[in-house]
Scaffold this motif. Sequence first.
Motif, mmCIF file in Angstrom:
data_model
loop_
_atom_site.group_PDB
_atom_site.id
_atom_site.type_symbol
_atom_site.label_atom_id
_atom_site.label_comp_id
_atom_site.label_asym_id
_atom_site.label_seq_id
_atom_site.Cartn_x
_atom_site.Cartn_y
_atom_site.Cartn_z
ATOM 1 N N VAL A 79 41.581 -35.446 70.514
ATOM 2 C CA VAL A 79 42.315 -34.481 69.694
ATOM 3 C C VAL A 79 41.615 -34.236 68.361
ATOM 4 O O VAL A 79 41.759 -33.179 67.766
ATOM 5 N N GLY A 80 40.789 -35.178 67.899
ATOM 6 C CA GLY A 80 40.052 -35.017 66.648
ATOM 7 C C GLY A 80 39.031 -33.897 66.705
ATOM 8 O O GLY A 80 38.626 -33.372 65.675
ATOM 9 N N ASP A 81 38.590 -33.538 67.916
ATOM 10 C CA ASP A 81 37.666 -32.408 68.063
ATOM 11 C C ASP A 81 38.361 -31.076 67.806
ATOM 12 O O ASP A 81 37.757 -30.129 67.333
ATOM 13 N N ARG A 82 39.636 -30.999 68.165
ATOM 14 C CA ARG A 82 40.374 -29.735 68.087
ATOM 15 C C ARG A 82 41.138 -29.557 66.788
ATOM 16 O O ARG A 82 41.280 -28.446 66.297
ATOM 17 N N LEU A 83 41.692 -30.660 66.260
ATOM 18 C CA LEU A 83 42.571 -30.555 65.091
ATOM 19 C C LEU A 83 42.103 -31.469 63.965
ATOM 20 O O LEU A 83 41.583 -32.560 64.212
ATOM 21 N N SER A 84 42.337 -31.046 62.739
ATOM 22 C CA SER A 84 42.040 -31.892 61.583
ATOM 23 C C SER A 84 43.175 -32.890 61.378
ATOM 24 O O SER A 84 44.233 -32.796 62.011
ATOM 25 N N LYS A 85 42.954 -33.832 60.472
ATOM 26 C CA LYS A 85 43.974 -34.828 60.172
ATOM 27 C C LYS A 85 45.255 -34.160 59.689
ATOM 28 O O LYS A 85 46.365 -34.527 60.095
ATOM 29 N N GLU A 86 45.141 -33.161 58.840
ATOM 30 C CA GLU A 86 46.311 -32.476 58.303
ATOM 31 C C GLU A 86 47.070 -31.729 59.403
ATOM 32 O O GLU A 86 48.303 -31.707 59.412
ATOM 33 N N ASP A 87 46.320 -31.116 60.333
ATOM 34 C CA ASP A 87 46.969 -30.416 61.443
ATOM 35 C C ASP A 87 47.726 -31.389 62.341
ATOM 36 O O ASP A 87 48.841 -31.116 62.773
ATOM 37 N N ILE A 88 47.085 -32.522 62.630
ATOM 38 C CA ILE A 88 47.734 -33.540 63.472
ATOM 39 C C ILE A 88 48.994 -34.050 62.789
ATOM 40 O O ILE A 88 50.052 -34.186 63.420
ATOM 41 N N GLN A 89 48.900 -34.324 61.498
ATOM 42 C CA GLN A 89 50.062 -34.808 60.755
ATOM 43 C C GLN A 89 51.171 -33.759 60.750
ATOM 44 O O GLN A 89 52.347 -34.080 60.885
ATOM 45 N N GLY A 90 50.809 -32.503 60.623
ATOM 46 C CA GLY A 90 51.800 -31.434 60.667
ATOM 47 C C GLY A 90 52.521 -31.365 61.998
ATOM 48 O O GLY A 90 53.739 -31.161 62.053
ATOM 49 N N VAL A 91 51.782 -31.553 63.099
ATOM 50 C CA VAL A 91 52.409 -31.551 64.420
ATOM 51 C C VAL A 91 53.350 -32.740 64.565
ATOM 52 O O VAL A 91 54.454 -32.615 65.097
ATOM 53 N N ILE A 92 52.920 -33.908 64.074
ATOM 54 C CA ILE A 92 53.770 -35.105 64.178
ATOM 55 C C ILE A 92 55.061 -34.915 63.388
ATOM 56 O O ILE A 92 56.147 -35.252 63.858
ATOM 57 N N LEU A 93 54.947 -34.370 62.189
ATOM 58 C CA LEU A 93 56.128 -34.229 61.333
ATOM 59 C C LEU A 93 57.019 -33.051 61.726
ATOM 60 O O LEU A 93 58.243 -33.154 61.686
ATOM 61 N N ASN A 94 56.410 -31.926 62.111
ATOM 62 C CA ASN A 94 57.169 -30.700 62.356
ATOM 63 C C ASN A 94 57.382 -30.390 63.829
ATOM 64 O O ASN A 94 58.172 -29.511 64.161
ATOM 65 N N GLY A 95 56.647 -31.064 64.693
ATOM 66 C CA GLY A 95 56.759 -30.811 66.121
ATOM 67 C C GLY A 95 56.021 -29.534 66.506
ATOM 68 O O GLY A 95 55.645 -28.725 65.670
ATOM 69 N N ARG A 96 55.814 -29.393 67.814
ATOM 70 C CA ARG A 96 55.200 -28.176 68.341
ATOM 71 C C ARG A 96 55.472 -28.145 69.841
ATOM 72 O O ARG A 96 55.357 -29.163 70.513
ATOM 73 N N GLY A 97 55.816 -27.003 70.356
ATOM 74 C CA GLY A 97 56.100 -26.888 71.783
ATOM 75 C C GLY A 97 57.271 -27.781 72.177
ATOM 76 O O GLY A 97 58.350 -27.696 71.599
ATOM 77 N N ASN A 98 57.036 -28.671 73.129
ATOM 78 C CA ASN A 98 58.086 -29.592 73.577
ATOM 79 C C ASN A 98 58.208 -30.830 72.707
ATOM 80 O O ASN A 98 59.124 -31.629 72.893
ATOM 81 N N MET A 99 57.288 -31.028 71.787
ATOM 82 C CA MET A 99 57.333 -32.214 70.936
ATOM 83 C C MET A 99 58.354 -32.006 69.817
ATOM 84 O O MET A 99 58.243 -31.065 69.038
ATOM 85 N N PRO A 100 59.327 -32.918 69.727
ATOM 86 C CA PRO A 100 60.326 -32.770 68.666
ATOM 87 C C PRO A 100 59.767 -33.156 67.301
ATOM 88 O O PRO A 100 58.826 -33.931 67.192
ATOM 89 N N ALA A 101 60.363 -32.626 66.277
ATOM 90 C CA ALA A 101 59.965 -32.943 64.904
ATOM 91 C C ALA A 101 60.584 -34.263 64.477
ATOM 92 O O ALA A 101 61.615 -34.685 64.987
ATOM 93 N N GLY A 102 59.934 -34.933 63.518
ATOM 94 C CA GLY A 102 60.512 -36.102 62.880
ATOM 95 C C GLY A 102 60.530 -37.365 63.702
ATOM 96 O O GLY A 102 61.386 -38.214 63.497
#
Length: 120
Positions: A79-102
């Motif tokens: 995943v480090g090839d596709r997304l930066s650290k900030e992008d990954i953190q944003g997905v973890i905190l805010n969710g995306r697609g089927n992944m829930p936020a928080g």
Amino acid sequence: MKRNPLIPFALIAALGIALTFLLSFQGLYKAEQLADAEKNGGTTTQTAAAKPEDIVKQTCVSCHGDQLQGNIGPNLQKVGDRLSKEDIQGVILNGRGNMPAGLLPAEQASKVAEWLSQKK
């Protein structure tokens, strides 16, 4: 000598009522303990994992697989090839697609994002 057929049912009902009261008082005691813990520091006795690997094992493997190869969620092995650290953190905190936020607090999300961003 005839026995009353309702006696066993009455005994079971009495035992059930007694057990209900006992468990209710135990619940009240636990509720008081939790309220005291909130007043005294606002923290519970739940401990957070310190290493990102442990956090991932506790939280992420159910959807992303035990080797992060993807299961219900996408593959995170590179995943480090596709997304930066900030992008990954944003997905973890805010969710995306089927992944829930928080799913993780901000501090743990930062650690996991740093660790995942190094996976290339």
